[in-house]
Scaffold this motif. Sequence first.
Motif, short mmCIF file in Angstrom:
data_model
loop_
_atom_site.label_atom_id
_atom_site.label_comp_id
_atom_site.label_asym_id
_atom_site.label_seq_id
_atom_site.Cartn_x
_atom_site.Cartn_y
_atom_site.Cartn_z
N ARG A 128 1.02 -1.25 0.06
CA ARG A 128 -0.13 -0.06 0.01
C ARG A 128 0.84 1.18 -0.13
NH1 ARG A 128 -2.35 -0.12 4.91
NH2 ARG A 128 -2.32 -2.22 4.72
N THR A 129 1.83 1.01 0.96
CA THR A 129 2.90 2.40 0.93
C THR A 129 3.48 2.43 -0.36
OG1 THR A 129 3.29 1.77 3.25
CG2 THR A 129 4.94 3.23 2.34
N ALA A 130 4.00 1.54 -0.95
CA ALA A 130 4.68 1.76 -2.18
C ALA A 130 3.86 2.28 -3.39
CB ALA A 130 5.34 0.42 -2.53
N LYS A 131 2.35 1.82 -3.31
CA LYS A 131 1.65 2.29 -4.44
C LYS A 131 1.19 3.83 -4.13
CE LYS A 131 -3.09 1.42 -5.23
NZ LYS A 131 -3.42 2.17 -4.13
N ASP A 132 0.97 4.21 -2.99
CA ASP A 132 0.86 5.38 -2.68
C ASP A 132 2.06 6.35 -3.25
OD1 ASP A 132 -1.55 4.88 -1.70
OD2 ASP A 132 -1.28 4.97 0.43
N VAL A 133 3.15 5.99 -2.72
CA VAL A 133 4.15 6.61 -2.89
C VAL A 133 4.82 6.92 -4.26
CG1 VAL A 133 6.78 6.61 -2.73
CG2 VAL A 133 5.25 6.49 -0.64
N VAL A 134 4.30 5.95 -5.07
CA VAL A 134 4.74 5.83 -6.58
C VAL A 134 3.51 6.83 -7.27
CG1 VAL A 134 4.56 4.42 -8.66
CG2 VAL A 134 5.81 3.78 -6.85
N SER A 135 2.34 6.52 -6.76
CA SER A 135 1.35 7.40 -7.60
C SER A 135 1.77 9.09 -7.21
CB SER A 135 -0.01 6.97 -7.38
OG SER A 135 -0.49 7.24 -6.13
N GLN A 136 2.04 9.21 -6.20
CA GLN A 136 2.25 10.54 -5.57
C GLN A 136 3.65 10.93 -6.55
OE1 GLN A 136 0.54 12.04 -3.34
NE2 GLN A 136 1.83 13.96 -3.14
N ALA A 137 4.69 10.19 -6.60
CA ALA A 137 5.93 10.43 -7.41
C ALA A 137 5.54 10.51 -9.07
CB ALA A 137 6.84 9.11 -7.14
N ASP A 138 4.57 9.76 -9.41
CA ASP A 138 4.38 9.96 -10.85
C ASP A 138 3.33 11.14 -11.19
OD1 ASP A 138 5.64 7.57 -11.13
OD2 ASP A 138 3.64 6.34 -11.52
N GLY A 139 3.05 11.84 -9.98
CA GLY A 139 2.12 12.87 -10.37
C GLY A 139 0.52 12.59 -10.64
N PRO A 143 8.75 18.59 -0.99
CA PRO A 143 7.33 18.24 -0.75
C PRO A 143 7.18 16.90 -1.00
CG PRO A 143 7.42 20.08 -2.17
CD PRO A 143 9.01 19.66 -2.05
N PHE A 144 7.63 15.96 -1.79
CA PHE A 144 7.48 14.86 -1.93
C PHE A 144 7.97 13.96 -0.83
CE2 PHE A 144 9.06 10.59 -3.87
CZ PHE A 144 7.99 10.00 -3.76
N GLY A 145 9.29 14.29 -0.32
CA GLY A 145 9.66 13.66 0.96
C GLY A 145 8.82 14.09 2.28
N GLU A 146 8.07 15.19 2.06
CA GLU A 146 7.19 15.40 3.20
C GLU A 146 5.98 14.29 3.19
OE1 GLU A 146 7.58 17.34 5.85
OE2 GLU A 146 9.03 18.88 5.16
N TYR A 147 5.52 14.02 1.95
CA TYR A 147 4.51 13.41 1.89
C TYR A 147 5.06 11.77 2.28
CZ TYR A 147 1.19 10.29 -0.61
OH TYR A 147 0.27 9.25 -0.76
N CYS A 148 6.12 11.42 1.91
CA CYS A 148 6.65 10.10 2.00
C CYS A 148 6.94 9.76 3.62
CB CYS A 148 7.82 9.78 1.12
SG CYS A 148 7.58 9.73 -0.60
N LEU A 149 7.52 10.67 4.18
CA LEU A 149 8.27 10.46 5.29
C LEU A 149 6.93 9.85 6.55
CD1 LEU A 149 10.62 11.11 7.05
CD2 LEU A 149 9.91 12.99 8.14
N LEU A 206 12.24 5.76 -7.17
CA LEU A 206 10.99 6.28 -7.13
C LEU A 206 10.86 7.46 -8.23
CD1 LEU A 206 10.72 6.92 -3.00
CD2 LEU A 206 9.63 5.10 -4.66
N GLY A 207 11.95 7.91 -8.65
CA GLY A 207 11.64 8.80 -9.67
C GLY A 207 11.69 10.26 -9.10
N GLN A 208 11.82 10.45 -7.78
CA GLN A 208 11.66 11.69 -7.40
C GLN A 208 12.59 11.98 -6.27
OE1 GLN A 208 9.73 14.46 -7.76
NE2 GLN A 208 8.77 13.73 -9.70
N ASN A 209 13.14 13.23 -5.84
CA ASN A 209 14.08 13.26 -4.73
C ASN A 209 13.33 13.43 -3.64
OD1 ASN A 209 16.27 13.17 -6.56
ND2 ASN A 209 17.08 15.28 -6.36
N LEU A 210 13.87 12.79 -2.45
CA LEU A 210 13.35 13.07 -1.05
C LEU A 210 13.79 14.31 -0.40
CD1 LEU A 210 13.45 9.36 -0.34
CD2 LEU A 210 11.37 10.75 -0.56
N PHE A 211 15.11 14.45 -0.58
CA PHE A 211 15.67 15.74 -0.12
C PHE A 211 16.18 16.81 -1.27
CE2 PHE A 211 16.56 12.01 2.69
CZ PHE A 211 16.27 12.62 3.91
N GLU A 212 16.04 18.18 -0.78
CA GLU A 212 16.69 19.16 -1.61
C GLU A 212 17.95 18.92 -1.55
OE1 GLU A 212 14.76 21.16 -3.03
OE2 GLU A 212 12.77 21.43 -2.01
N ARG A 213 18.53 19.00 -2.68
CA ARG A 213 20.01 18.74 -2.77
C ARG A 213 20.52 20.43 -3.11
NH1 ARG A 213 21.30 13.49 -2.68
NH2 ARG A 213 19.32 12.74 -2.22
N GLY A 214 21.65 20.55 -2.82
CA GLY A 214 22.43 22.05 -3.06
C GLY A 214 22.58 22.68 -1.54
#
Lengths: 294, 294
Positions: free
Chosen positions: A80-91, B62-68, B47-55
């Motif tokens: 479930r977590t992976a699915k949520d995270v992936v669909s979030q990541a995919d926009g 924001p994606f990281g905030e969602y995932c955490l 995941l195709g998205q960064n979790l942390f701001e680099r630089g």
Amino acid sequence: MLPELKIQQLRYVITVVEEGSFHGASRRLHRTQPAISMAVRELEHRLGQNLFERGVQNRLTPFGEYCLPRFRDLVSQHDRTAKDVVSQADGQEGHIHIATVPSVASRIMPSFLAEFIDRFPGLNISLHDENAHYVCQMVAHGEVDLGITSLWQSDEELEYTHLFEDKVGVVCRHDHAFAEKQALDWQSLQGEKLIRNGTSRLLMGTAATELVENSAFYISNMISLIAMLEAGAGITTLPRLAFPEHSANLRFIPLSDPIVVRKIGLVKAANRTLSPAAQAMQAFVLEKLRYKEG
Amino acid sequence: MLPELKIQQLRYVITVVEEGSFHGASRRLHRTQPAISMAVRELEHRLGQNLFERGVQNRLTPFGEYCLPRFRDLVSQHDRTAKDVVSQADGQEGHIHIATVPSVASRIMPSFLAEFIDRFPGLNISLHDENAHYVCQMVAHGEVDLGITSLWQSDEELEYTHLFEDKVGVVCRHDHAFAEKQALDWQSLQGEKLIRNGTSRLLMGTAATELVENSAFYISNMISLIAMLEAGAGITTLPRLAFPEHSANLRFIPLSDPIVVRKIGLVKAANRTLSPAAQAMQAFVLEKLRYKEG
DNA sequence: ATTGAGTGATAAGAAAGGCTTATCAGGTGG
DNA sequence: CCACCTGATAAGCCTTTCTTATCACTCAAT
């Protein structure tokens, strides 16, 4: 101290139970049978207890019976977590907060957003309309992800991508002498009663500067401005997008000299990464609105 | 299709957030900084998205905030599961179902179980008392994990481990002629009114066989049997453990010829693995009760 | 009894991952 | 301006995980 339960190992165990054999599980998991066998043994060894009865038949031990539902729970939460995270990541899912100036909000966004939510049905959008200054401020403060506006002033915190230009024209009542003209220049406007509004600052620094400086009226509220114009109290200048196109009594005449444009662009915070959903919106905005004439 | 979220990677991400830096996380996790760095990057890439701001600063995107919070949930469920499974595997927790014959249940188990639950405070124990036949049946059918009983008959499904022997003696009222004797042989019993009970079959196949065959009474219920004996209605034979030791009116005289014993042992299902808790119980039984005289 | 197809276990080697050491680049504060 | 912090990167090592090949066992049909 706690052993790590690898999701994959747990999945192996669950599949062996479901298939009733190591061979069956190996076929379903696209692995060879020894891979399953060794992985399960490794887990059993790490736990210090067998999960499967060895020898006669491969059914679960009492300990295995205890573990199985917990393993299932953990794996299903993982999935479930992976699915949520992936669909979030995919926009495919997420929230987007966007702010625009009122003219864009009313003239561009309706059809644009209709198309957008059709393409990204899982996304949730909040649209704010504010004046250009406040739009930029909201973006800078992180209250919204994106803004579509003219840039208030260059700001290091903001990243501006130009979309299109919006030409300024003269707005007057249908019975005004200008009403039938195809174009106007600033000299023609001299002596007219010019009402300034929030967009009049666009004329500052152009040949028409003095017109603005000599204007005695300023109305910030668009509704009030329209009412004044309809009452024949004067004329004003507006970018074409800000001109209320359904107005029966008012006319918009392009200003040909000087040609003044309001630059409309996409604004985002410079050092903040967009959410995946906002990235999708950004790409869609650039694809659909860039270089179009407003 | 779904990427696998490795628990360890998620733990790395969470720790980086908690420590506020990759270096801090690496110290807390006893890893080098590149290990954390690479693991996090690998996850981000998958995941195709960064979790942390680099630089600039390493804060979450924001994606990281969602995932955490989701990562935290998954890791904490993992840890809970691992803890449960391990304490079950160690025999620190669990349920044990055990069945014994009544004499063992009342004479051995009370102090034995008191010591056991003191040593294994997390364990939950159900004790059934039934006759030897039914104890074996319960073990064979998996209704209990372990039995402590004499073996009803040799059974392939059951695994018997001998614990101790329980010598059979004669039970009579205190005013009976036998009451003061130190020992008796079977010839002495001839002519006595012998009441048979569930344990009398132990005498079959010994020199005392005919005594049993000539007995006219059979009482299976122990309470009734005691009442009959106390009423002076006859004598009986019982293993010593089955003799009600607090009885004021009854006496137990060992039978010296033939010496008949009831073998008491631990019984488990042959081809079933014990739960870890039951394994602990088994070990404790063998340690405490083996080779003791009952 | 024999054979063949099923089961799982085991060993050796190849491939993949994860970790460490060493080093670099960028930013910050004395 | 330099020392010191941060994270990124590369090369090599070691562990884990997988595959191939093979063995041992069970069961059922011959």
